[in-house]
Design a protein around this motif. Sequence first.
Motif, PDB file in Angstrom:
ATOM      1  N   HIS A   1       1.105  -1.073  -0.058  1.00 48.02           N
ATOM      2  CA  HIS A   1      -0.004  -0.112  -0.094  1.00 48.02           C
ATOM      3  C   HIS A   1       0.721   1.284  -0.067  1.00 48.02           C
ATOM      4  O   HIS A   1       2.013   1.342   0.398  1.00 48.02           O
ATOM      5  CB  HIS A   1      -0.953   0.012   1.253  1.00 48.02           C
ATOM      6  N   ASP A   2       0.338   2.384  -0.676  1.00 48.43           N
ATOM      7  CA  ASP A   2       0.911   3.667  -0.516  1.00 48.43           C
ATOM      8  C   ASP A   2       0.101   4.628   0.365  1.00 48.43           C
ATOM      9  O   ASP A   2       0.364   5.821   0.468  1.00 48.43           O
ATOM     10  CB  ASP A   2       1.229   4.176  -1.774  1.00 48.43           C
ATOM     11  N   VAL A   3      -1.043   4.266   1.016  1.00 47.87           N
ATOM     12  CA  VAL A   3      -1.874   4.847   1.566  1.00 47.87           C
ATOM     13  C   VAL A   3      -2.410   4.170   2.753  1.00 47.87           C
ATOM     14  O   VAL A   3      -2.189   2.813   2.633  1.00 47.87           O
ATOM     15  CB  VAL A   3      -3.340   5.384   0.878  1.00 47.87           C
ATOM     16  N   PRO A   4      -2.718   4.704   3.859  1.00 51.46           N
ATOM     17  CA  PRO A   4      -2.974   4.073   5.119  1.00 51.46           C
ATOM     18  C   PRO A   4      -4.018   2.579   4.843  1.00 51.46           C
ATOM     19  O   PRO A   4      -5.120   2.815   3.965  1.00 51.46           O
ATOM     20  CB  PRO A   4      -3.899   4.816   6.027  1.00 51.46           C
ATOM     21  N   VAL A   5      -3.870   1.491   5.336  1.00 55.12           N
ATOM     22  CA  VAL A   5      -4.634   0.547   5.241  1.00 55.12           C
ATOM     23  C   VAL A   5      -5.830   0.609   6.100  1.00 55.12           C
ATOM     24  O   VAL A   5      -5.701   0.791   7.286  1.00 55.12           O
ATOM     25  CB  VAL A   5      -3.992  -0.829   5.440  1.00 55.12           C
ATOM     26  N   ARG A   6      -6.928   0.609   5.739  1.00 61.11           N
ATOM     27  CA  ARG A   6      -8.207   0.624   6.673  1.00 61.11           C
ATOM     28  C   ARG A   6      -8.389  -0.612   7.340  1.00 61.11           C
ATOM     29  O   ARG A   6      -8.357  -1.710   6.881  1.00 61.11           O
ATOM     30  CB  ARG A   6      -9.609   0.977   5.758  1.00 61.11           C
ATOM     31  N   GLU A   7      -8.819  -0.503   8.540  1.00 63.29           N
ATOM     32  CA  GLU A   7      -9.204  -1.387   9.387  1.00 63.29           C
ATOM     33  C   GLU A   7      -7.896  -2.288   9.662  1.00 63.29           C
ATOM     34  O   GLU A   7      -8.161  -3.594   9.415  1.00 63.29           O
ATOM     35  CB  GLU A   7     -10.479  -2.160   9.194  1.00 63.29           C
ATOM     36  N   LYS A   8      -6.650  -1.774   9.886  1.00 67.83           N
ATOM     37  CA  LYS A   8      -5.568  -2.826  10.042  1.00 67.83           C
ATOM     38  C   LYS A   8      -5.621  -3.518  11.149  1.00 67.83           C
ATOM     39  O   LYS A   8      -4.907  -4.678  11.145  1.00 67.83           O
ATOM     40  CB  LYS A   8      -4.231  -1.847   9.855  1.00 67.83           C
ATOM     41  N   ASP A   9      -6.521  -3.273  12.301  1.00 69.16           N
ATOM     42  CA  ASP A   9      -6.344  -4.035  13.534  1.00 69.16           C
ATOM     43  C   ASP A   9      -6.934  -5.392  13.346  1.00 69.16           C
ATOM     44  O   ASP A   9      -6.646  -6.434  13.939  1.00 69.16           O
ATOM     45  CB  ASP A   9      -7.279  -3.263  14.417  1.00 69.16           C
ATOM     46  N   ARG A  10      -7.797  -5.832  12.249  1.00 75.56           N
ATOM     47  CA  ARG A  10      -8.331  -7.101  11.876  1.00 75.56           C
ATOM     48  C   ARG A  10      -7.100  -8.183  11.693  1.00 75.56           C
ATOM     49  O   ARG A  10      -7.290  -9.277  11.977  1.00 75.56           O
ATOM     50  CB  ARG A  10      -9.092  -6.984  10.652  1.00 75.56           C
ATOM     51  N   PHE A  11      -5.934  -7.742  11.423  1.00 71.77           N
ATOM     52  CA  PHE A  11      -4.627  -8.518  11.078  1.00 71.77           C
ATOM     53  C   PHE A  11      -3.810  -8.914  12.144  1.00 71.77           C
ATOM     54  O   PHE A  11      -2.745  -9.139  11.933  1.00 71.77           O
ATOM     55  CB  PHE A  11      -3.959  -8.084   9.810  1.00 71.77           C
ATOM     56  N   ALA A  12      -4.098  -8.071  13.430  1.00 70.00           N
ATOM     57  CA  ALA A  12      -3.262  -8.111  14.360  1.00 70.00           C
ATOM     58  C   ALA A  12      -2.883  -9.457  14.774  1.00 70.00           C
ATOM     59  O   ALA A  12      -3.382 -10.404  14.673  1.00 70.00           O
ATOM     60  CB  ALA A  12      -3.899  -7.490  15.662  1.00 70.00           C
ATOM     61  N   GLY A  13      -1.279  -9.442  15.123  1.00 72.58           N
ATOM     62  CA  GLY A  13      -0.696 -10.772  15.727  1.00 72.58           C
ATOM     63  C   GLY A  13      -0.509 -11.821  14.798  1.00 72.58           C
ATOM     64  O   GLY A  13       0.064 -12.810  14.940  1.00 72.58           O
ATOM     65  N   LYS A  14      -0.430 -11.493  13.294  1.00 70.04           N
ATOM     66  CA  LYS A  14       0.195 -12.188  12.290  1.00 70.04           C
ATOM     67  C   LYS A  14       1.393 -11.842  11.861  1.00 70.04           C
ATOM     68  O   LYS A  14       1.840 -10.617  11.850  1.00 70.04           O
ATOM     69  CB  LYS A  14      -0.956 -11.975  11.129  1.00 70.04           C
ATOM     70  N   PRO A  15       2.097 -12.754  11.313  1.00 69.75           N
ATOM     71  CA  PRO A  15       3.404 -12.712  10.777  1.00 69.75           C
ATOM     72  C   PRO A  15       3.001 -11.695   9.433  1.00 69.75           C
ATOM     73  O   PRO A  15       2.226 -12.063   8.682  1.00 69.75           O
ATOM     74  CB  PRO A  15       4.143 -13.844  10.172  1.00 69.75           C
TER      75      PRO A  15
END
Length: 496
Positions: free
Chosen positions: A60-74
């Motif tokens: 991405h070149d702009v902020p990823v929306r709702e990035k918290d959904r992917f928390a804790g992953k490599p």
Amino acid sequence: MVAVTSCPTGIAHTYMAAESLENAGRDAGVEIVVETQGSAGFTRLDPAVIAAADGVIFAHDVPVREKDRFAGKPTVDTGVKAAINRPADLITEVRGKAERGEVTGVATASGGTPVERAGDSGEGYGTKLRKWLMSGVSYMVPFVAAGGLLIALGFAIGGYEINKAPSVMDHFVWTQADSWGALLFQIGGVAFGFLVPVLAGYIAYGMADRPGLVPGFVGGAISLTINAGFLGGLAAGLIAGGVVIAIQKVRIPTALRGIMPVVVIPLISAAVVGFLMFVVIGKPIAEAQQGMTDWLNGLTGTNAVLLGALLGLMMCFDLGGPVNKVAYTFATAGIAVASPSDSAMKIMAAVMAAGMVPPLAMALATTVRGKLFNRTERENGKAAWVLGASFISEGAIPFAAADPLRVIPSSMVGGAVTGALSMAFGATLRAPHGGIFVVPLIGNPLLYLVAIAAGVGVTAALVILLKGLREPAPVTTGTGENTSVPAAGTKEPVAA
């Protein structure tokens, strides 16, 4: 694996990166599910799919929306072009992290600003500044496209005096074309009125999250009021974000924290930004904006042709990247008013013409000398006809990624030729996008098409020449397929 792709405009890079990752995943025997956060919105990945994933790729070149959904992953966090150019490397990197049990900072992504959540915490201010600006531009572009096309259609239907028509609230006749032209023109003018506030508001949002929106929009609106224009919007957005960040660093009693985001921060930040824009920096910025406008209006002859060539070079240098966006934003800023100057419309025409050259040239080259390209490139060449005609420069990225030293310089030469000729011919354009589909709205359309054709021909000829110097004569096999033996000094075979 799961992945998220997004680019500033949310049109081409977003989807090309997704396709590249999916293809590389199939080659590597990895199942990849991609969420494309494009300009038309996005469909969220199923939480069960995310939970089952062994790793995540953010391209991405702009902020990823709702990035918290992917928390804790490599996680691998990179730019969108990396997913287009080297998807296999990203997959390998995620695999390695998963095997080692590494979990990146995504687990704490709920804190910080959108830009801080968009990449590595150790990013320099230059990188963050680019992302802040791209955040604003990505939200502004749809307003530019809608407003510009509506205004252009208004002129096409009602003529070039339509900007003097009375309000359609006071005078609208259903059976008169002039009334419909005036309606489209006035709707487009309203859409254009949002450009600078949206730009400033979302620059501030990229810096300080939602608390930055109020002072950003206020500062952008003041920029319009004092005629500071696009430059004022940039300054207002950066100032608004900085002011909010400064306020948030002040230690506040617990009893007051509840009213901070809805009362205190909007009140203080809007007042400070308003004061700075009205009293301190607004006038110098307005004078600089007027100076730039006067300079553009005074461009004639050789100077105009040289500017067209420079913009053409920029449009073709990185095919939708930061340099391309600078040229495009410069052009759209000039026409982002209800009555742009003739010079501003010439610049917009030159920029769009040059941006169409690389994909169209690659499509032509694969058609004329298909044996110089492999099967995948020939298929990409078919799609490049449509992408180029639609003014999507990114259609040439697969070719540039595979052979940058031949494709990019050739594209820049053709883009410079087209930009210079467009300026020399005096072609004008009110619409900021549309490609071949808005030719009826272009001033001097026939000469405009000649300028595009000239640049396409130059680029295609150079690519064929440079690739031909490298390639040996094809050898026909018994299967009827042509194969090529790599020339001296090359590392990869090129299938015909």
